[in-house]
Write an enzyme that holds these catalytic residues in place. Structure first.
Site, short mmCIF file in Angstrom:
data_model
loop_
_atom_site.label_atom_id
_atom_site.label_comp_id
_atom_site.label_asym_id
_atom_site.label_seq_id
_atom_site.Cartn_x
_atom_site.Cartn_y
_atom_site.Cartn_z
N GLY A 12 0.67 -1.29 -0.02
CA GLY A 12 -0.10 -0.01 -0.04
C GLY A 12 0.74 1.02 0.13
CB ALA A 13 4.18 1.60 -1.43
N GLY A 15 -0.44 4.70 -0.74
CA GLY A 15 -1.52 5.07 -0.01
C GLY A 15 -1.07 6.25 0.95
CD GLN A 16 -5.00 8.68 4.65
OE1 GLN A 16 -4.94 9.94 4.82
NE2 GLN A 16 -5.65 8.09 5.42
CB ILE A 17 -0.50 4.59 6.13
CG1 ILE A 17 -1.92 4.92 6.91
CG2 ILE A 17 0.60 4.37 7.09
CD1 ILE A 17 -2.31 3.86 7.46
NE ARG A 93 -12.79 3.13 11.72
CZ ARG A 93 -13.38 3.23 12.80
NH1 ARG A 93 -14.50 3.08 13.10
NH2 ARG A 93 -12.62 3.69 13.84
N GLY A 131 -3.08 -2.58 8.19
CA GLY A 131 -4.31 -2.61 7.34
C GLY A 131 -5.39 -3.35 8.09
CG ASP A 160 -5.30 1.40 19.44
OD1 ASP A 160 -6.26 2.29 19.00
OD2 ASP A 160 -4.97 0.37 18.86
NE ARG A 163 -5.53 7.27 17.69
CZ ARG A 163 -6.18 6.35 16.46
NH1 ARG A 163 -6.69 5.38 16.90
NH2 ARG A 163 -6.24 6.70 15.29
CG HIS A 188 -6.50 -1.02 15.84
ND1 HIS A 188 -6.39 0.24 16.51
CD2 HIS A 188 -6.81 -0.66 14.55
CE1 HIS A 188 -6.44 1.10 15.69
NE2 HIS A 188 -6.73 0.79 14.49
P1 NAD Z 1 -5.44 4.24 1.37
O1 NAD Z 1 -6.53 3.98 0.65
O2 NAD Z 1 -4.71 5.80 1.33
O3 NAD Z 1 -3.92 3.50 1.02
C1 NAD Z 1 -4.20 2.15 0.75
C2 NAD Z 1 -3.33 1.51 -0.36
O4 NAD Z 1 -3.16 0.24 -0.19
C3 NAD Z 1 -3.87 2.19 -1.75
O5 NAD Z 1 -2.55 2.70 -2.49
C4 NAD Z 1 -4.25 0.82 -2.18
O6 NAD Z 1 -3.79 0.86 -3.77
C5 NAD Z 1 -3.08 -0.25 -1.62
N1 NAD Z 1 -3.59 -1.61 -1.84
C6 NAD Z 1 -4.85 -2.14 -1.81
N2 NAD Z 1 -4.89 -3.44 -2.09
C7 NAD Z 1 -3.18 -3.85 -2.09
C8 NAD Z 1 -2.85 -5.11 -2.06
N3 NAD Z 1 -3.50 -6.14 -2.40
N4 NAD Z 1 -1.54 -5.02 -2.19
C9 NAD Z 1 -0.68 -3.79 -2.11
N5 NAD Z 1 -1.28 -2.53 -2.02
C10 NAD Z 1 -2.74 -2.49 -1.83
O7 NAD Z 1 -5.44 3.79 3.09
P2 NAD Z 1 -4.42 4.21 4.40
O8 NAD Z 1 -5.27 5.41 4.96
O9 NAD Z 1 -3.12 4.19 3.81
O10 NAD Z 1 -4.82 3.08 5.26
C11 NAD Z 1 -4.37 1.68 4.98
C12 NAD Z 1 -4.89 0.70 6.09
O11 NAD Z 1 -4.39 1.16 7.32
C13 NAD Z 1 -6.50 0.72 6.04
O12 NAD Z 1 -6.90 -0.37 6.20
C14 NAD Z 1 -6.58 1.69 7.36
O13 NAD Z 1 -7.98 1.45 8.09
C15 NAD Z 1 -5.64 1.09 8.12
N6 NAD Z 1 -5.14 1.88 9.51
C16 NAD Z 1 -4.91 1.06 10.47
C17 NAD Z 1 -4.40 1.64 11.55
C18 NAD Z 1 -3.97 1.08 13.05
O14 NAD Z 1 -3.76 1.66 13.84
N7 NAD Z 1 -3.62 -0.59 12.85
C19 NAD Z 1 -4.21 3.16 11.46
C20 NAD Z 1 -4.44 3.76 10.68
C21 NAD Z 1 -5.18 2.94 9.44
C1 LMR Z 2 -7.20 4.45 13.46
O1 LMR Z 2 -7.35 3.85 14.58
O2 LMR Z 2 -7.05 5.48 13.36
C2 LMR Z 2 -7.27 3.46 12.33
O3 LMR Z 2 -7.60 2.22 12.65
C3 LMR Z 2 -8.39 4.04 11.19
C4 LMR Z 2 -9.67 3.92 11.61
O4 LMR Z 2 -10.47 3.14 10.76
O5 LMR Z 2 -9.94 4.36 12.71
#
Ligand code: NAD
Ligand code: LMR
Length: 328
Positions: A12-13, A15-17, A93, A131, A160, A163, A188
């Site tokens: 997911g390189a 993406g926003q994270i 989400r 993810g 968490d 936070r 989580h």
């Molecule tokens: P985003 O939509 O900005 O980026 C996700 C990226 O993943 C996209 O670029 C997409 O093309 C890519 N992707 C999708 N399927 C893929 C695959 N099979 N292989 C490789 N890449 C793939 O989302 P984001 O904001 O970067 O968030 C990513 C995930 O992290 C989400 O599921 C989000 O809910 C989760 N998240 C978890 C936590 C935590 O504390 N555990 C915190 C924040 C976000």
């Molecule tokens: C978070 O805790 O910020 C992430 O898991 C994103 C979400 O869906 O809440």
């Protein structure tokens, strides 16, 4: 002294994270300031071009530790020889959803990635699933990597934990560095249990320094629902703080926890604290010699027991759901 390079795969390189994470990895914050980094970026075909753009920017930073960047849409290539796998790529989400609602959409991503890690990752591979729903996605990946020790699969609850640390520090008017032994238990998700009954501030139990009503009615829900509050305010889920927590998680895993403290991580349960063996649940953990260990022997009172049990019940349900979907 220069150390041997470490290969780090980020899914997911584009993406926003990913955008908030890659520059910090390349600058030496993931492992240490002496270890060269070889980056592998995994994306879906439609997002490879955007990942290439990020790679151009990484080049333009001239990071001394960044040895190489490879971009691919093939999981086998991405995880071949990898030492640290950050599984970020998944759908976030939207407003009004719970993270568990993503199980069906995202669960399928983690089976082939677990298989690819099993097939080609380095013997010392460490996996962090970011993810969502992170705990159960980690369980899926782990189930498909039978040759990798189960404890190498972890899920992120460090966000968490961080936070909770800030909420408590602000309440007591202390620095986050004054807080020790905080714990996030369970999933989580909104059922997670941030525990102040073992946390210490200035050497005294934190729960005894705050009103019970604040703890139950403000602190716990604020921490547990912080992700939704960020989505509400930002219109997108947390990114920079999530990337920061991923850096913290791996840095602690590799470099250890300080004496007299612990952190929180989603790790494979060994049955401790009544959490069914095999579930990936958040626990208080120490890290030594590159391994997380669940802190043992804590007394759990009724208030905490109820909350840990509720979150663990949710994890059990998620496990049943992915089992029915044929993902484990
Ligand atoms: P985003 O939509 O900005 O980026 C996700 C990226 O993943 C996209 O670029 C997409 O093309 C890519 N992707 C999708 N399927 C893929 C695959 N099979 N292989 C490789 N890449 C793939 O989302 P984001 O904001 O970067 O968030 C990513 C995930 O992290 C989400 O599921 C989000 O809910 C989760 N998240 C978890 C936590 C935590 O504390 N555990 C915190 C924040 C976000
Ligand atoms: C978070 O805790 O910020 C992430 O898991 C994103 C979400 O869906 O809440």
């Amino acid at each position: 002294m220069t150390k041997a390079p470490v290969t780090v795969t980020v899914t997911g390189a584009a993406g926003q994270i990913g955008y908030a994470l890659l520059f910090r990895i390349a600058s030496g914050q993931l492992i240490d300031a002496e270890t060269p980094i070889k980056l592998r970026l995994l994306e879906i075909p439609q997002a490879v071009k955007a990942a290439e753009g990020t790679a151009m920017e990484l080049d333009d930073c001239a990071f001394p530790l960044l040895e190489s960047i490879d971009i691919t849409d093939d999981a086998r290539t991405a995880f071949d020889g990898t030492n640290v796998a950050l599984l970020v790529g998944a759908r976030p989400r939207a407003k009004g959803m719970e993270r568990g609602d993503l199980l069906e959409a995202n669960g399928g991503i983690f089976k082939p990635q677990g298989e690819a890690i099993n097939a080609g990752a380095a013997d010392d591979v460490r996996v962090l699933v970011v993810g969502n729903p992170a705990n159960t996605n980690a369980l899926i990946a782990q189930a498909h990597a039978p040759d990798v020790p189960a404890e190498r699969f972890t899920a992120m609850t460090r966000l968490d934990h961080n936070r909770a640390q800030t909420q408590l520090a602000q309440k007591l008017g202390v620095s986050v560095t004054d807080i020790r032994k905080l714990t996030i238990w369970g999933n989580h998700s909104a059922t997670q249990y941030p525990d102040l009954f073992h946390a210490e501030v200035g050497g005294k139990i934190a729960a005894e320094q705050v009103e019970q009503s604040w703890l139950a009615d403000e602190f716990i829900p604020t921490v547990a629902k912080r992700g939704a509050a960020i989505i509400d305010a930002r219109g997108a889920s947390s990114a920079a703080s999530a990337a920061n927590a991923a850096i913290d998680h791996v840095h602690t895993w590799v470099n250890g926890t300080p004496e007299g403290d612990w952190t929180s991580a989603g790790v494979v349960s060994d049955g401790s604290y009544g959490v069914p063996e095999g579930l990936i649940s958040s626990f208080p953990v120490t890290a030594r010699n590159g391994e997380f260990e669940i802190v043992q022997g804590l007394e759990i009172d009724e208030f905490s027991r109820e909350r840990i049990d509720a979150s663990v019940a949710e994890l059990t349900e998620e496990r049943d759901t992915v089992s029915k979907l044929g993902l484990i």
